[in-house]
Design an enzyme around this catalytic site. Structure first.
Site, short mmCIF file in Angstrom:
data_model
loop_
_atom_site.label_atom_id
_atom_site.label_comp_id
_atom_site.label_asym_id
_atom_site.label_seq_id
_atom_site.Cartn_x
_atom_site.Cartn_y
_atom_site.Cartn_z
N SER A 92 -4.94 4.67 6.02
CA SER A 92 -4.70 3.25 5.75
C SER A 92 -4.25 3.02 4.31
CB SER A 92 -5.97 2.44 6.00
OG SER A 92 -6.30 2.46 7.37
N PHE A 127 -14.45 -3.21 0.73
CA PHE A 127 -15.37 -2.09 0.47
C PHE A 127 -15.20 -1.55 -0.95
CE2 PHE A 127 -14.09 -1.47 5.11
CZ PHE A 127 -14.95 -2.46 5.53
N HIS A 170 -5.46 -3.87 1.82
CA HIS A 170 -5.88 -4.82 2.85
C HIS A 170 -6.62 -6.01 2.25
CE1 HIS A 170 -4.73 -1.35 5.09
NE2 HIS A 170 -5.06 -1.85 6.26
N ARG A 209 -1.55 -4.98 3.16
CA ARG A 209 -1.14 -4.30 4.37
C ARG A 209 0.21 -4.76 4.94
NH1 ARG A 209 -2.31 -5.38 9.93
NH2 ARG A 209 -2.41 -3.49 11.19
N GLU A 241 -19.09 4.30 0.44
CA GLU A 241 -18.33 3.80 -0.71
C GLU A 241 -19.14 3.82 -2.01
OE1 GLU A 241 -18.71 2.19 2.18
OE2 GLU A 241 -16.72 2.30 3.09
N ARG A 275 0.83 -1.22 0.00
CA ARG A 275 0.00 0.00 0.00
C ARG A 275 0.86 1.26 0.00
NH1 ARG A 275 -2.09 0.55 6.28
NH2 ARG A 275 -0.26 -0.43 7.20
N ASP A 309 -7.87 -8.20 11.88
CA ASP A 309 -9.26 -7.73 11.72
C ASP A 309 -10.23 -8.86 11.40
OD1 ASP A 309 -8.94 -5.10 12.39
OD2 ASP A 309 -8.69 -4.39 10.33
#
Lengths: 281, 325
Positions: free
Chosen positions: B44, B90, B116, B174, B65, B17, B124
């Protein structure tokens, strides 16, 4: 253009709508007939556009996005009648190999269409993006969108309403076709919209009321008022009260004609109520 | 014979990222048509630098989104190149219909940038570890799907997709990961796979984080007497069919490796090409049609069978199947 002349165009557009839907025995006449005055008033009197010239980026002209894509018959008729393509092409509506798809699309490169619509709730976001691009480009022209009232049940609409106010998208005029009907019944029965003006107000929008959305004078006045409210830090919504099926008596005011086609006899009745003003396609 | 790993020296680990974020900042400087949007995940997605330097071309949409995808589609109409940034979950599943109608079908020049992705999101857990995104995006006509292997390749891919006209799904992640894709030796060209290691016994076709695992596996395989060819398929759609066929025609069998469900991803894309033109034994390194869970990236890759030992075992199976065919 004189009001009388605009009304004559409306009569012809209504003929186009019922003939197109009859010709393929499918499509959505009810909402199309109800929005005829609005779209004719917009395209022939208010929208600063360059038909028959069409460019996708639309810089230096007003843009219109149809979010409730199922009323494609009125959209296509108005586009053709304002010069984007030949009226004869209206006869291809919903037929194989046509540019006039059941719901509008850019995939067939039909002049006048800048986004696909049909799955509801997306056009306001697209309109906001186009309006932001105009601001980026220093382009002072406006962006218009049209939505069904049932479409307001989609959550994305409220995401977009919140964003537009928070970001002062004041070069945008959204219109809600407030006919109180949707596929399964009245909006009240299906999922009551509640106090719509209060909701728009709470979301930070300027509101223009058009109580008679099938009166050309009222539509023109509403559009003028809406334009006068642009550029002042708030997005603008026109709450346009219309009658679904307006202009064809047996289709008026009922959700029954949302998405079905007239038979031969019904077509003849509808056409008799709307005598030819311009030439039929 | 020098070791394979020695051919891919790395001195640092970085998250992919960050490669995206750095390239986006460069695009801000070099391309005035590039705009960026996020749905409350600027940090993020490593978009903060762009947001700071090019505030007038950065849109914070909030946690919305669907609206972000529509706004991005609209921005293209005025000639802009929008880069949307949020988590892969998302960026795809939550907004599939918006992407389908307003972007893919409408042929809008939107770059959907998704961080991610996959199990390596880690702690998560399954709600955020999307393993279906490659499949969803591959199925959309007009969509290009890119999944780079490391920081350098993500950086190069971000620059490349700005030059390409059309909707793109760019998938990255990530975790800190070896930075090994030397862009001089293996330049990123959209749609062109890179053969990283040449071999004649088995082809390892990998994408994203699994490319490094394939290189590790190739090292072990060589110690065991098997010469593996390693292909980095960073562009999953359109697939570089020629590169894959040329390799499998030589080796006769293949292992595909991806941080994705076994359905819908790279493995099935490769299967299609092989069954049409070169039917060959294929083994799949992918998640076995299940959701993920909380854990460290390393623990998760091991538990779900996405580590180099599993690639080694799959390669040995593929070679055996080739011989008994």
């Amino acid at each position: 253009m004189e009001v009388k002349q605009l009304q004559e165009i409306c009569t012809q557009v209504r003929r186009d709508i019922v003939r197109m839907v009859h010709g393929v025995q499918s499509g959505h006449p009810g909402g199309s007939l109800g929005c005829t005055e609005f779209l004719v008033g917009l395209y022939f009197n208010r929208l600063r556009h360059r038909s028959p010239v069409f460019t996708m980026d639309g810089q230096g002209e007003d843009l219109f996005f149809l979010s409730n894509g199922h009323i494609s018959p009125v959209f296509y008729s108005v586009l053709a009648r304002s010069g984007y393509f030949e009226e004869a092409e209206l006869g291809t509506f919903r037929k194989i190999n046509s540019r006039l798809q059941g719901h509008p699309t850019t995939a067939e490169h039909l002049p006048g269409v800048r986004i696909a619509s049909g799955s509801l709730g997306q056009g306001l976001s697209v309109g906001i993006g186009a309006a932001l691009a105009k601001k980026q480009n220093g382009d002072p022209y406006l962006v218009y969108t049209l939505h069904g009232d049932g479409e307001l049940q989609e959550g994305q609409i409220w995401e977009a309403l919140m964003f537009a106010a928070a970001n002062q998208v004041d070069n945008l005029i959204a219109t809600v076709d407030w006919n109180g009907q949707q596929i399964d019944g009245s909006t009240e029965q299906v999922c009551d919209l509640g106090d719509l003006p209060a909701k728009f107000q709470a979301f930070g929008w300027e509101i223009v009321h058009v109580e008679q959305g099938n009166s050309m004078e009222s539509v023109l006045n509403g559009l003028e008022e809406a334009v006068s409210k642009t550029g002042q830090g708030k997005p603008v919504v026109i709450l346009l009260k219309t009658t679904m099926g307006h202009g064809v008596d047996f289709m008026m005011g009922s959700h029954a004609w949302h998405g079905i086609a007239p038979n031969d006899e019904q077509l003849a009745l509808a056409l008799a109520q709307n005598p030819e003003t311009l030439e039929d396609y | 014979m020098s070791s394979i790993l020695a051919q891919f020296p790395f001195t640092e680990k970085k998250d992919t990222r960050s490669g995206f974020g750095a390239a986006l900042t460069l695009l801000g400087q070099t391309n005035p048509k590039v705009v960026a949007l996020t749905a409350d995940l600027a940090g993020s997605l490593k978009m903060n630098e762009f947001a700071k330097l090019f505030a007038d071309r950065f849109y914070q949409v909030g946690i919305a989104e669907a609206n972000m995808m529509g706004i991005a589609a609209g921005l293209t109409i005025g000639g802009y190149i929008p880069f949307t940034g949020t988590f892969a979950n998302f960026s795809t599943g939550r907004v599939y219909d918006q992407i389908r109608q307003s972007i893919a079908y409408s042929q809008k020049n939107v770059k959907i940038c998704a961080s991610h992705a996959g199990l390596t999101l880690g702690e998560d857990g399954a709600t955020h570890q999307i393993l279906e995104d490659i499949g969803m995006m591959r199925m959309l006509p007009n969509m290009t799907v890119v999944c780079p292997a490391d920081y350098n390749e993500t950086y190069a891919a971000t620059l490349a997709i700005a030059e390409y006209e059309g909707p793109v799904y760019l998938r990255f992640g990530r975790p800190s990961w070896p930075v090994f894709m030397d862009q001089v030796r293996f330049p990123f060209v959209l749609g062109k796979a890179n053969v990283l290691v040449e071999g004649c016994d088995v082809t390892l076709v990998a994408t994203g984080h699994m490319v490094w695992k394939a290189i590790e596996a190739a090292e072990v395989l060589r110690e065991r007497g098997l010469q593996a060819e390693v292909i980095n398929v960073h562009t999953i759609k359109p697939l570089d069919e020629e590169a894959i066929l040329a390799s499998v025609q030589k080796t006769g069998c293949v292992v595909t490796a991806e941080e994705h469900n076994m359905y819908g991803g790279l493995g099935e894309a490769v299967s299609r090409v092989l069954s049409l033109y070169c039917p060959s034994p294929q083994e799949f390194i992918a998640v076995n049609d299940t959701f993920g869970e909380s854990g460290t990236p390393t623990q998760l890759l091991t538990k779900y069978g996405l580590d180099s030992p599993q690639i080694v075992a799959a390669a040995e199976t593929a070679v055996r199947r080739k011989k008994t065919k």
